[in-house]
Design a protein around this motif. Sequence first.
Motif, mmCIF file in Angstrom:
data_model
loop_
_atom_site.group_PDB
_atom_site.id
_atom_site.type_symbol
_atom_site.label_atom_id
_atom_site.label_comp_id
_atom_site.label_asym_id
_atom_site.label_seq_id
_atom_site.Cartn_x
_atom_site.Cartn_y
_atom_site.Cartn_z
ATOM 1 N N SER A 310 1.321 -1.637 -0.165
ATOM 2 C CA SER A 310 0.036 0.280 -0.011
ATOM 3 C C SER A 310 0.868 1.085 0.539
ATOM 4 C CB SER A 310 -1.005 -0.228 0.822
ATOM 5 O OG SER A 310 0.020 -0.566 2.029
ATOM 6 N N SER A 311 2.144 1.777 -0.782
ATOM 7 C CA SER A 311 3.213 2.118 -0.376
ATOM 8 C C SER A 311 2.152 3.335 -1.253
ATOM 9 C CB SER A 311 3.783 1.484 -1.949
ATOM 10 O OG SER A 311 4.980 3.365 -2.026
ATOM 11 N N GLU A 312 2.993 4.692 -0.941
ATOM 12 C CA GLU A 312 2.432 6.220 -1.210
ATOM 13 C C GLU A 312 2.854 6.290 -2.693
ATOM 14 O OE1 GLU A 312 1.345 8.829 1.381
ATOM 15 O OE2 GLU A 312 0.250 7.109 1.630
ATOM 16 N N SER A 313 3.854 6.011 -2.774
ATOM 17 C CA SER A 313 5.145 6.073 -4.165
ATOM 18 C C SER A 313 4.892 5.210 -5.297
ATOM 19 C CB SER A 313 6.060 5.293 -3.525
ATOM 20 O OG SER A 313 7.178 5.009 -5.132
ATOM 21 N N ARG A 314 4.176 6.487 -6.741
ATOM 22 C CA ARG A 314 3.997 6.014 -7.316
ATOM 23 C C ARG A 314 4.998 4.329 -8.415
ATOM 24 N NH1 ARG A 314 3.130 10.174 -12.522
ATOM 25 N NH2 ARG A 314 4.030 8.966 -13.465
ATOM 26 N N LEU A 315 5.984 5.053 -8.112
ATOM 27 C CA LEU A 315 7.260 4.072 -8.725
ATOM 28 C C LEU A 315 6.667 2.271 -8.299
ATOM 29 C CD1 LEU A 315 9.472 3.106 -9.743
ATOM 30 C CD2 LEU A 315 10.743 3.251 -7.962
ATOM 31 N N PHE A 316 6.393 2.146 -6.918
ATOM 32 C CA PHE A 316 6.226 0.837 -6.167
ATOM 33 C C PHE A 316 4.450 0.800 -6.730
ATOM 34 C CE2 PHE A 316 9.426 2.382 -3.141
ATOM 35 C CZ PHE A 316 10.109 1.540 -3.650
ATOM 36 N N ARG A 317 3.155 2.180 -6.667
ATOM 37 C CA ARG A 317 2.290 1.292 -6.790
ATOM 38 C C ARG A 317 2.195 0.451 -8.468
ATOM 39 N NH1 ARG A 317 0.826 6.258 -4.647
ATOM 40 N NH2 ARG A 317 -0.188 6.451 -6.994
ATOM 41 N N GLU A 318 2.857 1.384 -9.454
ATOM 42 C CA GLU A 318 2.571 1.027 -10.591
ATOM 43 C C GLU A 318 3.236 -0.752 -10.588
ATOM 44 O OE1 GLU A 318 1.974 4.755 -12.446
ATOM 45 O OE2 GLU A 318 4.263 3.175 -13.298
ATOM 46 N N ALA A 319 4.468 0.030 -10.436
ATOM 47 C CA ALA A 319 5.475 -2.145 -10.347
ATOM 48 C C ALA A 319 4.264 -3.015 -9.536
ATOM 49 C CB ALA A 319 6.519 -1.524 -9.408
ATOM 50 N N GLY A 321 1.372 -3.298 -9.366
ATOM 51 C CA GLY A 321 0.506 -3.698 -10.161
ATOM 52 C C GLY A 321 0.887 -4.334 -11.154
ATOM 53 N N ARG A 322 1.800 -4.065 -11.920
ATOM 54 C CA ARG A 322 1.598 -4.760 -12.981
ATOM 55 C C ARG A 322 2.319 -5.698 -12.619
ATOM 56 N NH1 ARG A 322 4.643 -0.063 -14.564
ATOM 57 N NH2 ARG A 322 6.612 -1.104 -13.465
ATOM 58 N N GLY A 323 1.986 -6.679 -11.699
ATOM 59 C CA GLY A 323 2.450 -8.024 -11.092
ATOM 60 C C GLY A 323 3.914 -8.120 -10.551
ATOM 61 N N GLU A 324 4.463 -6.915 -10.033
ATOM 62 C CA GLU A 324 6.342 -6.699 -10.534
ATOM 63 C C GLU A 324 6.600 -6.935 -8.699
ATOM 64 O OE1 GLU A 324 8.057 -4.456 -14.529
ATOM 65 O OE2 GLU A 324 7.811 -3.822 -11.725
ATOM 66 N N SER A 325 8.353 -7.621 -8.314
ATOM 67 C CA SER A 325 8.304 -7.929 -6.976
ATOM 68 C C SER A 325 9.114 -6.692 -6.716
ATOM 69 C CB SER A 325 9.000 -9.450 -6.730
ATOM 70 O OG SER A 325 8.339 -9.999 -7.846
ATOM 71 N N VAL A 326 9.771 -6.290 -5.494
ATOM 72 C CA VAL A 326 10.679 -5.673 -5.290
ATOM 73 C C VAL A 326 11.456 -6.584 -4.215
ATOM 74 C CG1 VAL A 326 11.317 -3.441 -3.557
ATOM 75 C CG2 VAL A 326 8.527 -3.134 -4.633
ATOM 76 N N ARG A 327 13.038 -6.139 -4.602
ATOM 77 C CA ARG A 327 13.481 -7.990 -4.342
ATOM 78 C C ARG A 327 15.276 -6.786 -4.574
ATOM 79 N NH1 ARG A 327 13.803 -12.663 -8.012
ATOM 80 N NH2 ARG A 327 14.870 -13.895 -5.666
ATOM 81 N N GLY A 328 15.830 -7.443 -3.056
ATOM 82 C CA GLY A 328 17.122 -7.002 -3.478
ATOM 83 C C GLY A 328 18.062 -7.454 -2.276
ATOM 84 N N PHE A 329 18.817 -6.890 -1.156
ATOM 85 C CA PHE A 329 20.375 -7.274 -0.860
ATOM 86 C C PHE A 329 21.095 -6.289 0.106
ATOM 87 C CE2 PHE A 329 21.828 -7.870 -4.794
ATOM 88 C CZ PHE A 329 23.730 -7.457 -4.500
ATOM 89 N N ARG A 330 21.742 -6.750 0.728
ATOM 90 C CA ARG A 330 22.294 -6.431 1.553
ATOM 91 C C ARG A 330 24.086 -6.017 1.229
ATOM 92 N NH1 ARG A 330 22.685 -8.346 7.480
ATOM 93 N NH2 ARG A 330 25.269 -9.475 6.762
ATOM 94 N N LEU A 331 24.338 -5.062 0.863
ATOM 95 C CA LEU A 331 25.626 -4.811 0.261
ATOM 96 C C LEU A 331 26.250 -5.598 1.619
ATOM 97 C CD1 LEU A 331 27.125 -4.176 -2.000
ATOM 98 C CD2 LEU A 331 27.553 -1.772 -1.665
ATOM 99 N N ARG A 373 12.456 10.283 0.491
ATOM 100 C CA ARG A 373 11.138 11.505 1.001
ATOM 101 C C ARG A 373 10.104 10.850 0.407
ATOM 102 N NH1 ARG A 373 10.200 15.148 -3.499
ATOM 103 N NH2 ARG A 373 11.320 14.921 -4.578
ATOM 104 N N HIS A 374 10.057 9.521 -0.684
ATOM 105 C CA HIS A 374 8.831 8.440 -0.398
ATOM 106 C C HIS A 374 8.472 7.568 -0.135
ATOM 107 C CE1 HIS A 374 8.689 11.264 -4.268
ATOM 108 N NE2 HIS A 374 9.721 11.263 -4.735
ATOM 109 N N LEU A 375 9.641 6.974 0.954
ATOM 110 C CA LEU A 375 9.315 6.695 2.083
ATOM 111 C C LEU A 375 8.851 6.498 3.320
ATOM 112 C CD1 LEU A 375 11.958 4.273 1.316
ATOM 113 C CD2 LEU A 375 10.361 4.317 -0.034
ATOM 114 N N SER A 376 7.877 5.957 3.448
ATOM 115 C CA SER A 376 7.057 5.702 4.685
ATOM 116 C C SER A 376 7.936 5.550 5.809
ATOM 117 C CB SER A 376 5.855 5.111 4.728
ATOM 118 O OG SER A 376 5.559 3.269 4.813
ATOM 119 N N GLU A 377 7.774 6.076 6.609
ATOM 120 C CA GLU A 377 8.723 5.204 8.247
ATOM 121 C C GLU A 377 8.273 3.814 8.069
ATOM 122 O OE1 GLU A 377 10.854 7.312 10.253
ATOM 123 O OE2 GLU A 377 10.713 8.028 8.891
#
Lengths: 588, 588
Positions: A310-319, A321-331, A373-377
């Motif tokens: 339920s992100s406020e950011s359009r970037l995440f919302r749209e992604a 919405g397209r069924g995409e994932s958010v994935r990553g790792f700690r450097l 600034r697009h990320l909630s706490e």
Amino acid sequence: MGYDMRRTHMCGDLREGHAGEEVALCGWVNTRRDHGGVIFLDLRDRSGLVQLVCNPELSPRAHALAHQARAEYVMACRGEVRLRPPEAVNPALATGKVEVMVRELELLNPAQTPPFEIQEGVTPDESLRLRYRYLDLRRSVMQETLLLRAAVTRTVRSYLDENGFIELETPMLTKSTPEGARDFVVPSRLQPGRFYALPQSPQLFKQLLMVAGFDRYYQVVKCFRDEDLRADRQPEFTQIDMEMSFVDADEVMTTVEGMFSRVFREVRGFEMKTPLPRLTWRRSMELYGDDRPDLRFGMTISELTELFASSESRLFREALGRGESVRGFRLDGVTSPSRKILDELVEFARGLGSAGLIWVVREGDDLRSPLSRHLSEEEKTGIVEGLGLGEGEAGLLLLGTFEETSERLSRLRRHCVERFGMEPRTPWSMVWIVDFPLFEWDEEEGRYKSNHHPFTSPKTEHLDYLEKEPLRVLSDSYDLVINGSEVGGGSIRIHRRDLQERVFRLLGLGEEEAWEKFGFLLEALEYGAPPHGGVAFGLDRLVMLLAGRDNIRDVIAFPKTQSGTDLLTGAPDVLYPQQLGELRLKTI
Amino acid sequence: MGYDMRRTHMCGDLREGHAGEEVALCGWVNTRRDHGGVIFLDLRDRSGLVQLVCNPELSPRAHALAHQARAEYVMACRGEVRLRPPEAVNPALATGKVEVMVRELELLNPAQTPPFEIQEGVTPDESLRLRYRYLDLRRSVMQETLLLRAAVTRTVRSYLDENGFIELETPMLTKSTPEGARDFVVPSRLQPGRFYALPQSPQLFKQLLMVAGFDRYYQVVKCFRDEDLRADRQPEFTQIDMEMSFVDADEVMTTVEGMFSRVFREVRGFEMKTPLPRLTWRRSMELYGDDRPDLRFGMTISELTELFASSESRLFREALGRGESVRGFRLDGVTSPSRKILDELVEFARGLGSAGLIWVVREGDDLRSPLSRHLSEEEKTGIVEGLGLGEGEAGLLLLGTFEETSERLSRLRRHCVERFGMEPRTPWSMVWIVDFPLFEWDEEEGRYKSNHHPFTSPKTEHLDYLEKEPLRVLSDSYDLVINGSEVGGGSIRIHRRDLQERVFRLLGLGEEEAWEKFGFLLEALEYGAPPHGGVAFGLDRLVMLLAGRDNIRDVIAFPKTQSGTDLLTGAPDVLYPQQLGELRLKTI
């Protein structure tokens, strides 16, 4: 010819204990130093080198001959071993405490000046090395690599011999077995118009050997693939090939682990912890984005998709919405990375086709990030917890489909390892990747293809949806990955004709075609085929890893270039018209 | 699939000591006997077979399944081992004192009725055996032969590993090396119009490995010859291939003797006396008319030409006038042979192209012979003494050139061994034949040809008449003959460019042609080539001898017929037009 000094020792084996002994040696002149009165020759053979002293007072003839000696001359000598004077001891040399006082010296064969120096630390141009391979192979690093190769093969064989495996030879002149690559073919002269194929693997023959009741088979065997050559491929390669009857995947893996334990112990002095970890293919993709993960490094992937539901950011919302994932790792390996470094990583990710790499750095309770600034706490906390970020540590996130993010994050991970010169946690990491999907969908040809090969058995519990949902079916398969390289793999095979035919049908093989290509196998499965499975390893790749080389040609005595040329002999070559005529062939 | 009875034992391993143990077995139903209430199954695996007892009272389900079982069904079982009642013990069977009381039985795979019975003593038609090779290989004699083959290879490798030899792989896709036969060739797709050759032997590569300083090389390696197939040849065969640096012929032979000693001891329990006898080629021709004599039998040839120098008989006078010899041997194994037998031998000799075989039989002080009245007393005594005839013993004499009498007497000798069923003096006779002529004259092509191959070194002491009298030059060569079969051979090689070029010239190779074919070798000889020599053995032939088989196909898992066909897979086969197109080839 005509020399009668039978060798008593190898050059590199002489030690203090030999002092006073009369020895006869043969070898190559490594270096020659003329100290006015006395000439020193370093004589080299496979075992190493030793210093010869040619003193004109002891033998004027030997001294005169030593005067003419040049690098790579082949010589024989006889003389007495003596301790070097203390000031002349060479601690860097195994034979450095002794030297041989030459009484007789013989020139067995002179040598032209080599086209490159045969000395440690000198690596000549590769095409020159291949052209004069017999000189390149004199270099100690090449000798050691090929000795290591022989040791690996010997260890593998002795383990398999002791464990009830029988070495059985399968034919080289055979029928084409489709293993995903082109066959090399051999025209038959006795049957004009017909061709043998060189084996891409002994797959079907080893299965037939199981049907024949040999129970456990192995072979260290040449295989062939006519591919457009990549850097790490050769048209001919050597395979450690095994097959076992009445086993499940677990028993095959356990047997292989015993074999690799012994290999690593004997040639590398490394104690492998067994059983090796086993990751399902799916889990490996989730954690590493890759089915050949390098477990020497951390940076496992976390999925954060839920966090942005339920992100406020359009970037995440749209992604999302397209069924995409958010994935990553700690450097890992770098704390509080500079903006320059982070920008560089963004640039690298862009090169992989990613729209944008999102980096975050934990600074106290806050997250530094272009997206900050697009990320909630809640999202910030979620990222910190999800990636496990400590103070000053950075995380890297990508958006995209599971497949896209897998591929990109896996390449990004490998890049980071290199870029930040990360220290591996252990010299060797080994892992089994198991349960691969049985099929993949070939977009281009519009049909299913086997992920391994068409003889791989689906998991019993997935048989029911073989026809309904082929892509959901997993196979009883396993690949062994060492330090991020796949060194081999295998599977439990299909041992029943009805199942084999179902799989052929799913692969789009018509009944007639299946019979024409594999009739002999289908028939064999009906005459009492036992459950069986096996595995095959690429010896060249394995030796390359063990020897710490990064070029497959360095572990092969006489390799070919990428165009398949042997620069030494000039193969391939044109034929005499008579040869073509006998084969009833015409080149066009 | 889906069975979860992990095997605890092999069928053939169960003994009295296992009584009371719970075991899990897998294998093939060898036979099934339904004794009303109880069904007996003999379950077979690689190790042998054991009797299963399926009693409906113990397990109705197992009994019902056993009822359906047929020969060659693949089954798994679990049950308790128990001692058979005394009257049911089968002393002919290793497991004959025990049986397994079956509690669980599972059918892993049913089997069609095989096209031939898989039982000891039954040898099906060979084309059927080859067509269903996986069934043929289930026969115990085939299993034993291939296990013996694996044991020979293992023993050879362990001996060579222990003796400083390094296993090194040479390429399969290579340049043509002329070894007297046609090459199989492999079209290159990446370089259209060019072809690789499959090796007839790794000869040149192993020499290059010596130039590279590997000192001692071996390989058990596939080699290829595109010949018109004879009964005992296969288009692909396996060679035990070795090469050593800084050695003479004696050291190579001694090393090989150590290897064969171990092989005969380990696989046949036979203690070989070393050093083996060595016969020069010339002496072997004199004594046996043959360069692969079978020393298990006597009947060595004597030359009696001198005796007839002033014979009254026109027959002898004319023959000696034409420069022919009188040679013969004493017939062993039969005393006072009947006229019928002697006439039969005369007939046999005629079949060999001989004008007439002269037989003599010692009877008291006289000689019975068709020529009796043309022989002087002195000649009669000379024959008796020359052939060493005792009372009643017969001698066989032939007239002709040395070559003619050699060939005919050697064939006559072999014939007599068979005809009279002679008992060998020893199960194994081994002999080195050494010092072959370097060249032979090829009448057809009107030029010298190498007796072994062009890289064989002439004897140093014969170098001077290399150009003047080439046929007088002997080589540093050696063949190993076991029980009258050549199992391999080798030579000291030429290691100097100038000598190699002289030999090429004598063979009629122009400078340009020599360079084109062997430039890389000539070049290598100039960069510090050590003196070296080696040897190669045909593994198939060796195993055939050791296994007491007389068909080479019986020692190869998947052999080809005489036309080069694999009856199992149908290779060679036609190509798809696309494959031919990619290779830029057309069949005509």
